[in-house]
Design a protein around this motif. Structure first.
Motif, short mmCIF file in Angstrom:
data_model
loop_
_atom_site.label_atom_id
_atom_site.label_comp_id
_atom_site.label_asym_id
_atom_site.label_seq_id
_atom_site.Cartn_x
_atom_site.Cartn_y
_atom_site.Cartn_z
N SER A 192 0.77 -1.29 -0.11
CA SER A 192 0.14 0.07 0.04
C SER A 192 0.81 1.29 -0.09
O SER A 192 0.26 2.36 -0.02
N VAL A 193 2.14 1.15 -0.14
CA VAL A 193 2.94 2.51 0.00
C VAL A 193 3.57 2.81 -1.31
O VAL A 193 4.11 1.77 -2.30
N THR A 194 3.51 3.96 -1.79
CA THR A 194 3.94 4.48 -2.90
C THR A 194 5.36 4.53 -2.87
O THR A 194 5.91 5.09 -1.76
N LYS A 195 6.29 4.10 -3.86
CA LYS A 195 7.71 3.92 -3.74
C LYS A 195 8.37 5.38 -4.05
O LYS A 195 9.16 5.47 -4.90
N GLY A 196 7.94 6.30 -3.27
CA GLY A 196 8.42 7.94 -3.37
C GLY A 196 7.43 8.63 -4.06
O GLY A 196 6.74 8.23 -5.10
N VAL A 197 7.45 9.99 -3.57
CA VAL A 197 6.60 11.00 -4.30
C VAL A 197 6.90 11.24 -5.48
O VAL A 197 6.19 11.91 -6.13
N ASP A 198 8.18 10.91 -6.13
CA ASP A 198 8.53 11.27 -7.44
C ASP A 198 7.81 10.39 -8.28
O ASP A 198 7.65 10.67 -9.44
N GLN A 199 7.01 9.37 -7.88
CA GLN A 199 6.19 8.59 -8.60
C GLN A 199 4.90 9.46 -9.07
O GLN A 199 4.35 9.10 -10.39
N ILE A 200 4.60 10.45 -8.49
CA ILE A 200 3.31 11.23 -8.73
C ILE A 200 3.61 12.66 -8.96
O ILE A 200 2.71 13.36 -9.46
N LEU A 201 4.63 13.14 -8.64
CA LEU A 201 5.12 14.46 -8.82
C LEU A 201 6.41 14.85 -9.16
O LEU A 201 7.27 13.96 -8.67
N PRO A 202 6.88 15.98 -9.72
CA PRO A 202 8.22 15.92 -10.22
C PRO A 202 8.89 16.83 -8.92
O PRO A 202 8.60 17.77 -8.74
#
Length: 195
Positions: free
Chosen positions: A113-123
């Motif tokens: 359930s964890v996104t592998k870093g916010v850079d997956q969704i934002l620059p």
């Protein structure tokens, strides 16, 4: 700002605008886990006094923010809300990823359930590594972001192009695009890996 996005700003005026932008930034804090405590210490504590750097915390809404600091574990369920927050911010906008969880998932990287870093969704513009990073590291990340803003081509930023410094001529930028060069890497506080 018709002159800015058309790229017709004189260089001295562009430098003046960049200095003004770098020393009057509103920051929106998006604290999702334990790193938010360190972020709160940097933004609210008189010991670190982030306002001396020209950074004003706690805007009324993301529509008034110049950059966002994402700290803590970004879950897959929270990712759409983080993306929506970013889309509400006006251009030019910047992102600082603070802490191991926001950078790459941290100790929870293998969770379903964890996104592998916010850079997956934002620059992301600046990575601040640590678990949790100290407030001084966040302040260093802000200073590095201010240096990038001071040397930035405003027209390129408002046209959603990759980072271009003022020193790079338009001919060099065109040659780099034709050659297929990689875009400029984000800043990492301390210069090490993002882990």
């Amino acid at each position: 700002m018709g002159l800015v996005d058309r790229g017709r700003m004189p260089a001295p005026l562009t430098k003046l605008f960049n200095i003004g932008r770098s020393y009057s930034m509103w920051v929106y804090q998006w604290g999702l886990a334990c790193c938010a405590i360190e972020m709160g210490a940097a933004f609210a504590s008189p010991r670190y006094d982030v306002m001396r750097l020209g950074v004003i915390p706690l805007p009324a809404s993301p529509r008034q923010a110049d950059f966002v600091v994402v700290s803590g574990t970004v879950t897959d369920k929270m990712a759409p809300a983080v993306r929506r927050l970013y889309e509400q911010m006006p251009e030019p906008k910047y992102v600082i990823s603070m802490g191991s969880c926001a950078n790459c998932g941290g100790p929870y990287w293998d969770s379903y359930s964890v996104t592998k870093g916010v850079d997956q969704i934002l620059p992301v513009d600046v990575y601040v590594p640590g678990c949790p990073p100290r407030p001084e590291a966040l302040l260093e990340g802000i200073v590095l972001l201010q240096q990038r803003i001071r040397n930035e081509d405003m027209g390129a930023k408002w046209r959603h192009e990759e980072y271009t410094s003022l020193q790079a001529s338009s001919a060099k930028a065109d040659a780099a695009k034709q050659a297929g060069d990689e875009p400029r890497e984000p800043i990492v506080v301390g210069g090490g890996p993002i882990e």
